[in-house]
Scaffold this active site. Structure first.
Site, PDB file in Angstrom:
ATOM      1  CD  GLU A 154      -3.074  -1.020   2.081  1.00  0.00           C
ATOM      2  OE1 GLU A 154      -3.779  -0.012   1.934  1.00  0.00           O
ATOM      3  OE2 GLU A 154      -3.305  -1.891   2.925  1.00  0.00           O
TER       4      GLU A 154
HETATM    5  C1  LIG Z   1      -5.462 -10.095   7.477  1.00  0.00           C
HETATM    6  C2  LIG Z   1      -4.380  -9.043   7.415  1.00  0.00           C
HETATM    7  C3  LIG Z   1      -4.354  -8.159   6.364  1.00  0.00           C
HETATM    8  C4  LIG Z   1      -3.352  -7.191   6.276  1.00  0.00           C
HETATM    9  N1  LIG Z   1      -3.262  -6.421   5.159  1.00  0.00           N
HETATM   10  C5  LIG Z   1      -2.161  -5.654   4.972  1.00  0.00           C
HETATM   11  C6  LIG Z   1      -1.884  -5.086   3.715  1.00  0.00           C
HETATM   12  O1  LIG Z   1      -2.609  -5.329   2.752  1.00  0.00           O
HETATM   13  N2  LIG Z   1      -0.792  -4.274   3.585  1.00  0.00           N
HETATM   14  C7  LIG Z   1       0.049  -4.036   4.655  1.00  0.00           C
HETATM   15  O2  LIG Z   1       1.033  -3.292   4.494  1.00  0.00           O
HETATM   16  N3  LIG Z   1      -0.178  -4.605   5.852  1.00  0.00           N
HETATM   17  C8  LIG Z   1      -1.239  -5.429   6.030  1.00  0.00           C
HETATM   18  N4  LIG Z   1      -1.417  -6.070   7.202  1.00  0.00           N
HETATM   19  C9  LIG Z   1      -0.558  -5.720   8.347  1.00  0.00           C
HETATM   20  C10 LIG Z   1       0.838  -6.346   8.266  1.00  0.00           C
HETATM   21  O3  LIG Z   1       0.719  -7.705   8.012  1.00  0.00           O
HETATM   22  C11 LIG Z   1       1.526  -6.114   9.601  1.00  0.00           C
HETATM   23  O4  LIG Z   1       1.527  -4.729   9.895  1.00  0.00           O
HETATM   24  C12 LIG Z   1       2.976  -6.584   9.660  1.00  0.00           C
HETATM   25  O5  LIG Z   1       3.167  -7.789   8.969  1.00  0.00           O
HETATM   26  C13 LIG Z   1       3.358  -6.714  11.119  1.00  0.00           C
HETATM   27  O6  LIG Z   1       4.710  -7.083  11.276  1.00  0.00           O
HETATM   28  P1  LIG Z   1       5.313  -7.154  12.733  1.00  0.00           P
HETATM   29  O7  LIG Z   1       6.701  -7.648  12.608  1.00  0.00           O
HETATM   30  O8  LIG Z   1       5.077  -5.871  13.429  1.00  0.00           O
HETATM   31  O9  LIG Z   1       4.408  -8.208  13.535  1.00  0.00           O
HETATM   32  P2  LIG Z   1       4.169  -9.779  13.254  1.00  0.00           P
HETATM   33  O10 LIG Z   1       4.167 -10.077  11.824  1.00  0.00           O
HETATM   34  O11 LIG Z   1       2.974 -10.140  14.052  1.00  0.00           O
HETATM   35  O12 LIG Z   1       5.481 -10.430  13.900  1.00  0.00           O
HETATM   36  C14 LIG Z   1       5.579 -10.683  15.279  1.00  0.00           C
HETATM   37  C15 LIG Z   1       6.009 -12.128  15.490  1.00  0.00           C
HETATM   38  O13 LIG Z   1       6.028 -12.388  16.898  1.00  0.00           O
HETATM   39  C16 LIG Z   1       5.629 -13.715  17.102  1.00  0.00           C
HETATM   40  N5  LIG Z   1       5.183 -13.857  18.494  1.00  0.00           N
HETATM   41  C17 LIG Z   1       4.007 -13.472  19.048  1.00  0.00           C
HETATM   42  N6  LIG Z   1       3.989 -13.763  20.359  1.00  0.00           N
HETATM   43  C18 LIG Z   1       5.181 -14.341  20.640  1.00  0.00           C
HETATM   44  C19 LIG Z   1       5.758 -14.869  21.828  1.00  0.00           C
HETATM   45  N7  LIG Z   1       5.097 -14.858  22.986  1.00  0.00           N
HETATM   46  N8  LIG Z   1       7.003 -15.403  21.769  1.00  0.00           N
HETATM   47  C20 LIG Z   1       7.686 -15.423  20.596  1.00  0.00           C
HETATM   48  N9  LIG Z   1       7.192 -14.939  19.443  1.00  0.00           N
HETATM   49  C21 LIG Z   1       5.949 -14.399  19.458  1.00  0.00           C
HETATM   50  C22 LIG Z   1       4.530 -13.946  16.090  1.00  0.00           C
HETATM   51  O14 LIG Z   1       4.378 -15.324  15.811  1.00  0.00           O
HETATM   52  C23 LIG Z   1       5.056 -13.154  14.886  1.00  0.00           C
HETATM   53  O15 LIG Z   1       5.765 -13.990  13.997  1.00  0.00           O
HETATM   54  C24 LIG Z   1      -2.387  -7.073   7.307  1.00  0.00           C
HETATM   55  C25 LIG Z   1      -2.423  -7.965   8.379  1.00  0.00           C
HETATM   56  C26 LIG Z   1      -3.378  -8.964   8.417  1.00  0.00           C
HETATM   57  C27 LIG Z   1      -3.309  -9.977   9.524  1.00  0.00           C
END
Ligand SMILES: Cc1cc2nc3c(=O)[nH]c(=O)nc-3n(C[C@H](O)[C@H](O)[C@H](O)COP(=O)(O)OP(=O)(O)OC[C@H]3O[C@@H](n4cnc5c(N)ncnc54)[C@H](O)[C@@H]3O)c2cc1C
Length: 506
Positions: A63
């Site tokens: 996006e």
């Molecule tokens: C259905 C959906 C649609 C979306 N659509 C879009 C889109 O179209 N475009 C866009 O840019 N973004 C979109 N997003 C948002 C995007 O996916 C997220 O903002 C981004 O991937 C988040 O990355 P992160 O590293 O912050 O978190 P996460 O990807 O959640 O990474 C955190 C990690 O921590 C791990 N974890 C959790 N608890 C623990 C624990 N207690 N111990 C060890 N590990 C743990 C999890 O398993 C995960 O792998 C969407 C998300 C979803 C779910």
């Protein structure tokens, strides 16, 4: 049980965690571990097999593309030659259905939605320029006198706001979402990932420091199936425990778990997180956005140019409202998906797939008539029920100031926070997660290498009242007195009313 000592512990191997590890590596810190609860890298970017295809259960779009700045996620997509399709919703108003079938083009309703969007943006700019308080998107709509009320208006309104933030305009902050930095800075366009390797392929170039000689992501520092359930922290460092009984000690840790996980009881913090941090965590919203995929034996929906998106305008706002076919992405696959959010997502996650399928078939029969074929397969992701996510992405609700947002980001002692929910400009998005991982790793490196460590709240001092309330038990004498005094006050008032009524009725 294991007892490992490293410089830094990264919790979570999503985009934020993997980007954090790369930045640490670039800054000369290589003695770290990444603890990931699931059996894979990528977190909320994840595909799955469906009806012989690969569909994305989580993030789907890059996006913010084709604007003045380059979206780093678009850059990554280019690097791995990701297969994407430009999304076009401009024709939406000629593709609206209600309970009695297809409607004539809803030019007026769409014009209203677009005009309203512009008005709402300019109101937001005015509030920001004058340093005025925030209002909800719905407040702005009311000011404009254009609250969506008919089913068609509600469907268009839903597509515009809930379709992006996964929460209704009454919840969403105006100042922090309109206009949205993602589209302002990176461009208005969005590209839909449709790559058999999966959208998560974009993490490959970020994770190059974890690759073995065959080019696969595999490194002893990346530890999968490690569920963190306790984080002890202080100015001495951190000690992180996992469900399998192992303990990891480090000079600092970066927690990238989702806001939903922070709001849950999965991780036990020792000492408890301070009140200002808890307040920020619980004030921000973890929204839910559910794409339900359906496979049919044949097509009954339009596939002519510009018909990729279609709307169902139910009397009840948010009831199976936004539809998309995948004919451009996967020709001949006969797959469509419908998007629901928020309370509908919660409801659907808790009922059987068959119940949802029957609701969806009822809706489709209203839209297309009774003779359409039955779906052969259905896929319903359950992000909210999943204890490692507890929702899909954060949404900035009315009531959270930028100062409070800074509390959400702030480190406490040697415990740092990253992840999409800590990006002030890009919360909710992959690029937001990416930037926060880099930023947190830089702060950690500055702390470890130069001894410049920041910690704590920007308004900690102003927060003593709330803190005191939290710390004191409700049974403590001063608080009990205050509550009693309040009760007395109301008892008196009720008595007055009762007496007045008694006199009248006598
Ligand atoms: C259905 C959906 C649609 C979306 N659509 C879009 C889109 O179209 N475009 C866009 O840019 N973004 C979109 N997003 C948002 C995007 O996916 C997220 O903002 C981004 O991937 C988040 O990355 P992160 O590293 O912050 O978190 P996460 O990807 O959640 O990474 C955190 C990690 O921590 C791990 N974890 C959790 N608890 C623990 C624990 N207690 N111990 C060890 N590990 C743990 C999890 O398993 C995960 O792998 C969407 C998300 C979803 C779910």
């Amino acid at each position: 049980a294991e007892d490992v000592n490293v410089d830094v512990i990264i919790i979570g191997a999503g985009m934020a965690g993997i980007a954090a590890g790369r930045t640490l590596t670039e800054m000369g810190i290589t003695n770290f571990v990444i603890l990931e609860a699931t059996d894979r890298v990528g977190g909320r970017i994840r595909n799955t097999d469906f009806a012989g295809m690969k569909v994305e259960m989580g993030a789907n779009w890059v996006e913010g593309v084709n604007g003045k700045e380059l979206n780093p996620v678009w850059d990554l997509a280019k690097q791995v030659n990701l297969r994407t399709i430009l999304t076009d919703t401009s024709n939406l108003s000629s593709n609206v259905y209600d309970a009695s079938g297809a409607l004539p083009p809803q030019i007026q309703a769409q014009a209203m939605a677009t005009a309203q969007n512009e008005y709402v943006n300019s109101l937001s700019a005015t509030l920001t320029a004058n340093n005025d308080d925030d209002v909800s998107v719905l407040t702005a709509q009311r000011l404009f006198g254009s609250v969506a009320s008919t089913p068609v208006e509600m469907a268009l309104d839903y597509q515009l706001y809930d379709g992006e933030f996964a929460e209704p305009p009454r919840v969403t902050s105006l100042k922090n979402t309109q206009p949205l930095p993602t589209f302002e800075n990176f461009g208005e366009d969005s590209y839909f990932a449709a790559d058999p390797r999966g959208f998560a392929t974009i993490i490959q170039p970020v994770a190059s420091y974890l690759k073995n000689t065959n080019g696969t992501i595999e490194d002893p520092r990346l530890m999968l199936n490690k569920v963190v359930n306790k984080i002890a922290y202080g100015d001495w460092g951190v000690s992180v425990s996992t469900e399998d009984g192992a303990t990891y000690t480090a000079k600092a840790a970066i927690a990238t778990v989702s806001l939903g996980v922070l709001q849950s009881k999965l991780i036990n913090f020792e000492p408890d997180l301070p009140f200002w941090k808890l307040e920020a965590i619980f004030e921000f919203n973890m929204a839910i956005y559910t794409k339900i995929f359906l496979k049919f034996p044949s097509k009954f929906w339009r596939t002519d140019p510009g018909t990729e998106f279609f709307l169902y305008a139910d009397d009840s706002r948010g009831y199976y409202p936004v539809w998309q076919h995948l004919e451009r992405e996967f020709p001949g696959s006969n797959i469509i998906f419908v998007t629901v959010t928020d309370d509908e997502s919660r409801r659907i996650e808790q009922q059987s797939d068959n119940q949802t399928l029957s609701e969806i078939m009822d809706v489709l029969r209203k839209m297309y008539g009774p003779t359409i074929p039955m779906a052969e397969e259905i896929l319903i992701p359950r992000w909210w029920s999943n204890r490692f996510f507890k929702g899909t992405f954060s949404n900035w609700p009315i009531g959270v100031t930028s100062r409070e947002f800074a509390e959400l980001q702030a480190p406490i002692d040697r415990l740092y926070f990253a992840g999409e929910h800590t990006s002030a400009d890009y919360n909710g998005y992959i690029h937001g997660a990416y930037f926060t991982g880099i930023d947190a790793a830089k702060s950690v490196a500055t702390c470890l290498k130069q001894g410049q460590c920041v910690s704590g709240s920007t308004k900690q001092k102003n927060k003593t009242k709330g803190k005191k309330l939290m710390e004191a038990s409700v049974c403590a004498a001063p608080i009990k007195e205050e509550l009693d005094a309040q009760r007395q006050h109301w008892v008196k008032k009720v008595k007055l009313v009762e007496e007045a009524l008694a006199a009248k009725c006598a």
